[in-house]
Scaffold this motif. Sequence first.
Motif, short mmCIF file in Angstrom:
data_model
loop_
_atom_site.label_atom_id
_atom_site.label_comp_id
_atom_site.label_asym_id
_atom_site.label_seq_id
_atom_site.Cartn_x
_atom_site.Cartn_y
_atom_site.Cartn_z
N TRP A 101 -8.44 -3.81 6.81
CA TRP A 101 -7.28 -2.93 6.91
C TRP A 101 -6.11 -3.76 7.42
CZ3 TRP A 101 -5.03 -2.34 11.70
CH2 TRP A 101 -5.81 -2.69 12.80
N ALA A 102 -4.92 -3.28 7.17
CA ALA A 102 -3.72 -3.97 7.64
C ALA A 102 -2.67 -2.93 8.01
CB ALA A 102 -3.17 -4.89 6.55
N GLU A 103 -2.02 -3.16 9.12
CA GLU A 103 -0.92 -2.30 9.55
C GLU A 103 0.38 -2.93 9.09
OE1 GLU A 103 1.02 -0.68 13.70
OE2 GLU A 103 -1.08 -1.26 13.66
N HIS A 104 1.26 -2.11 8.54
CA HIS A 104 2.55 -2.60 8.05
C HIS A 104 3.68 -1.93 8.81
CE1 HIS A 104 0.60 -4.60 4.66
NE2 HIS A 104 -0.09 -3.49 4.47
N ASN A 105 4.74 -2.69 9.03
CA ASN A 105 5.93 -2.11 9.65
C ASN A 105 6.50 -1.03 8.76
OD1 ASN A 105 5.88 -3.82 11.92
ND2 ASN A 105 6.91 -5.44 10.77
N ARG A 107 8.47 1.02 6.20
CA ARG A 107 9.24 0.66 5.01
C ARG A 107 9.68 1.93 4.30
NH1 ARG A 107 5.04 -3.90 2.82
NH2 ARG A 107 5.48 -5.42 4.42
N ASN A 111 9.88 1.50 -1.47
CA ASN A 111 9.30 0.16 -1.36
C ASN A 111 7.78 0.21 -1.15
OD1 ASN A 111 11.79 -1.08 -1.73
ND2 ASN A 111 12.26 -0.96 0.46
N LEU A 112 7.31 1.23 -0.45
CA LEU A 112 5.87 1.41 -0.31
C LEU A 112 5.24 1.63 -1.69
CD1 LEU A 112 5.55 3.80 2.76
CD2 LEU A 112 4.90 1.39 2.64
N ARG A 115 4.34 -1.27 -4.09
CA ARG A 115 3.11 -2.04 -3.81
C ARG A 115 1.90 -1.49 -4.55
NH1 ARG A 115 1.90 -3.73 2.03
NH2 ARG A 115 0.45 -4.76 0.69
#
Length: 124
Positions: A101-105, A107, A111-112, A115
Motif C-alpha cells: 500500500w502507499a499513502e499519497h499526498n 491531489r 489528477n487522481l 492514475r
Amino acid sequence: MSDKNISPVGWYIGSYLLRFIELNDTNNDDIEERFMSWENTIIVKANSMDEAYDKVVANAQLSTDAYEGGPDKVPVQWVFEGITDLLPIYEELEDGSEVMWAEHNPRKLKNLRKRIKNKDELKQ
C-alpha cells in the motif's frame, strides 16, 4: 506493540532497479546519461528485514550476467543499481491478500483519476 518492520507471516515484498548498458559504451558511468531500466518486484521468505534485503539483492544479481545482445552480438549487461522498496507482508498469502500500500499526498480528483488504468492499458 509489534515492530512494523517485521512480517508476522515471514514474507517480504521488495523492488529493485536494473539498468541496461552496452559494455563498450564510454558513458555508462555518466550520471547525466539516460538508460533503459527495469524495476522488478518479488516476494521473499525471511525472518527479518535484513534477511529479506539480502535475499532481494541476491535474486536481483541473478539477472546481471553479461551477454551478447541483438543481431550484432553487442556485449550488454543489466546492472543492479539497488533496492527501491522493501516492505513486510502482514497477512497470510491468499487470494485478495494486501501485499503493498502507499499513502499519497492530497491531489485534485482529476489528477487522481489520471492514475487509473483500464484492463487493456494494464495489458500493454
